[in-house]
Motif scaffolding. Structure first.
Motif, short mmCIF file in Angstrom:
data_model
loop_
_atom_site.label_atom_id
_atom_site.label_comp_id
_atom_site.label_asym_id
_atom_site.label_seq_id
_atom_site.Cartn_x
_atom_site.Cartn_y
_atom_site.Cartn_z
N ALA A 24 1.95 29.85 -8.28
CA ALA A 24 0.52 29.91 -8.60
C ALA A 24 0.31 29.90 -10.12
O ALA A 24 -0.60 29.22 -10.62
CB ALA A 24 -0.11 31.16 -7.98
N ALA A 25 1.13 30.64 -10.85
CA ALA A 25 1.04 30.62 -12.32
C ALA A 25 1.33 29.22 -12.84
O ALA A 25 0.66 28.73 -13.75
CB ALA A 25 2.01 31.63 -12.92
N SER A 26 2.31 28.57 -12.26
CA SER A 26 2.65 27.20 -12.66
C SER A 26 1.53 26.23 -12.31
O SER A 26 1.26 25.30 -13.07
CB SER A 26 3.96 26.77 -11.98
N ALA A 27 0.88 26.46 -11.17
CA ALA A 27 -0.23 25.59 -10.77
C ALA A 27 -1.38 25.70 -11.76
O ALA A 27 -2.07 24.70 -12.04
CB ALA A 27 -0.68 25.93 -9.36
N ALA A 28 -1.60 26.88 -12.30
CA ALA A 28 -2.64 27.05 -13.31
C ALA A 28 -2.30 26.21 -14.55
O ALA A 28 -3.18 25.56 -15.13
CB ALA A 28 -2.79 28.52 -13.68
N ALA A 29 -1.04 26.23 -14.94
CA ALA A 29 -0.62 25.40 -16.08
C ALA A 29 -0.78 23.92 -15.74
O ALA A 29 -1.27 23.14 -16.56
CB ALA A 29 0.82 25.72 -16.45
N ALA A 41 -2.85 22.59 -13.74
CA ALA A 41 -4.27 22.23 -13.65
C ALA A 41 -4.83 21.74 -14.97
O ALA A 41 -5.76 20.92 -14.99
CB ALA A 41 -5.08 23.42 -13.14
N THR A 42 -4.26 22.18 -16.08
CA THR A 42 -4.76 21.70 -17.37
C THR A 42 -4.53 20.20 -17.51
O THR A 42 -5.29 19.52 -18.18
CB THR A 42 -4.12 22.44 -18.56
N TYR A 102 7.91 22.60 -12.45
CA TYR A 102 7.13 23.78 -12.07
C TYR A 102 7.70 24.44 -10.82
O TYR A 102 7.82 25.66 -10.75
CB TYR A 102 5.66 23.42 -11.85
N THR A 123 0.58 26.32 -20.60
CA THR A 123 -0.83 26.14 -20.25
C THR A 123 -1.66 25.76 -21.47
O THR A 123 -2.62 24.98 -21.36
CB THR A 123 -1.38 27.43 -19.60
#
Length: 150
Positions: free
Chosen positions: A10-15, A17-18, A51, A82
């Motif tokens: 999930a943390a990687s998905a936030a990165a 998403a940028t 990721y 991110t």
């Protein structure tokens, strides 16, 4: 371990998403880029693999006592990861992007060492990430150097 993996993913998905929000676009296509720039399709494939593999590596490490520093370094590197895309592709700040990427490389190198100290496989899983960041650093440097007027 599955819960840890999903959290790190999930943390990687936030990165990741940028990269969806700040796409390279016409501005990037108009820049002078070095001949060793990979084709555009390589970037999402490489980042997806990285990721997932680094999230798995962090999940492996999270299961061990004494993993606090390794996991703190994961947090630092994912924060820097991110930050790079909005700086480079969003703000078009090539030099600042190089600074962020340099700090990211150092954070990932430190994380890799910390992961190796906790779990051999986790450390090995970070090697492709540091290799990819080395290429990304060379690309960022050349784009910055060759496009100083932008």
């Amino acid at each position: 371990m599955l819960t840890y993996f999903l959290l790190f993913l999930a943390a990687s998905a936030a990165a990741a998403a940028t990269g969806i929000i700040f796409k390279p676009g016409a501005w990037y296509e108009g820049l002078t880029r070095p001949g060793f720039t990979p084709p555009n399709w390589v970037f999402p494939v490489a980042w997806s693999y990285l990721y997932v593999s680094v999230a798995y590596a962090a999940a492996r490490v999270a299961g061990y006592d004494g993993a606090q520093m390794a996991l703190a370094l994961f947090a630092v590197q994912i924060a820097l990861n991110t930050l790079w895309t909005p700086v480079f592709f969003g703000a078009h700040r090539l030099g600042f992007g190089m600074l962020v990427l340099s700090l990211l490389w150092v954070a990932v190198a430190a994380m890799m060492v910390a992961f190796f100290r906790v779990d051999l496989i986790a450390g090995l899983l970070v090697i492709p990430y540091i290799v990819w960041l080395s290429l990304a650093g060379a690309l960022n440097w050349r784009v910055w150097r060759d496009n100083r007027t932008t």
